[in-house]
Design a protein around this motif. Structure first.
Motif, PDB file in Angstrom:
ATOM      1  N   TYR A  21      47.916   6.615  75.301  1.00  0.00           N
ATOM      2  CA  TYR A  21      47.468   6.702  76.697  1.00  0.00           C
ATOM      3  C   TYR A  21      45.999   7.085  76.750  1.00  0.00           C
ATOM      4  CZ  TYR A  21      52.418   6.565  77.579  1.00  0.00           C
ATOM      5  OH  TYR A  21      53.735   6.168  77.612  1.00  0.00           O
ATOM      6  N   GLU A 113      48.792   9.588  71.753  1.00  0.00           N
ATOM      7  CA  GLU A 113      50.247   9.430  71.821  1.00  0.00           C
ATOM      8  C   GLU A 113      50.798  10.516  72.740  1.00  0.00           C
ATOM      9  OE1 GLU A 113      52.506   7.919  68.233  1.00  0.00           O
ATOM     10  OE2 GLU A 113      50.781   8.904  67.305  1.00  0.00           O
ATOM     11  N   ILE A 114      52.021  10.308  73.209  1.00  0.00           N
ATOM     12  CA  ILE A 114      52.558  11.166  74.271  1.00  0.00           C
ATOM     13  C   ILE A 114      52.505  12.656  73.906  1.00  0.00           C
ATOM     14  CG2 ILE A 114      54.989  10.888  73.594  1.00  0.00           C
ATOM     15  CD1 ILE A 114      53.668  11.086  77.225  1.00  0.00           C
ATOM     16  N   GLU A 134      56.129   7.297  80.097  1.00  0.00           N
ATOM     17  CA  GLU A 134      56.498   7.014  78.691  1.00  0.00           C
ATOM     18  C   GLU A 134      57.924   6.435  78.628  1.00  0.00           C
ATOM     19  OE1 GLU A 134      55.014   7.251  75.673  1.00  0.00           O
ATOM     20  OE2 GLU A 134      56.588   7.699  74.221  1.00  0.00           O
TER      21      GLU A 134
END
Ligand code: AMP
Length: 141
Positions: A21, A113-114, A134
């Motif tokens: 993201y 990344e998340i 997500e």
């Protein structure tokens, strides 16, 4: 007085099997990390403002993105005692050659990344939004 309205995109890319993201670090305030977004111009639609602000703040163009219009969330918070509403849609970076170019409003950017994005996002409602998005990304195809 009615509050301010803004809109933007939570942009993800698929990068060597990873989902990342885009977060931008502001040059103002507490220098928090946020997706690209900004206030609507008079008469402008939320979606149009999201494209314009994304272009101004990240250099990413409409044709670089695929917007998932049914993945949308609203955040409400106060800025200097006045209500602010921000509409976010999920969008995917579909042009792998597109490069992020920041404006003066931001000083840094990261594709995260998340798990990392959750550490950078300062506000609980943004972390919840990222988790929801997500889930949506993982449900795709
Ligand atoms: P922004 O709306 O991101 O341009 O930020 C404007 C001000 O609101 C800054 O002082 C931020 O620290 C603060 N802010 C940004 N996001 C949130 C949020 N989700 N909840 C509360 N305050 C926020």
């Amino acid at each position: 007085m009615a509050g301010k309205i803004a809109s933007g995109f939570v942009i993800f890319r698929k990068h060597s099997e990873k989902i990342e993201y885009l977060l931008l670090q502001t040059s103002y305030g507490i220098q928090h990390w946020t997706p690209p977004k900004g206030h609507l111009d008079p008469g402008e639609s939320e979606l149009k403002a999201a494209f314009r602000e994304t272009m101004e703040e990240s250099g990413l163009l409409k044709e670089d993105l695929k917007v998932y219009e049914d993945c949308k969330k609203v955040l409400n918070y106060e800025v200097k005692g006045k209500p602010k509403t921000v509409y976010y849609w999920l969008a995917e970076l579909i042009n792998p050659r597109a490069e992020v170019k920041l404006s003066d409003e931001h000083q840094d950017f990261k594709w995260l990344e998340i798990e990392e994005a959750m550490k950078y996002a300062d506000y609980k409602d943004m972390r919840e939004l990222l988790l929801d998005f997500e889930k949506y990304v993982k449900s795709l195809k």
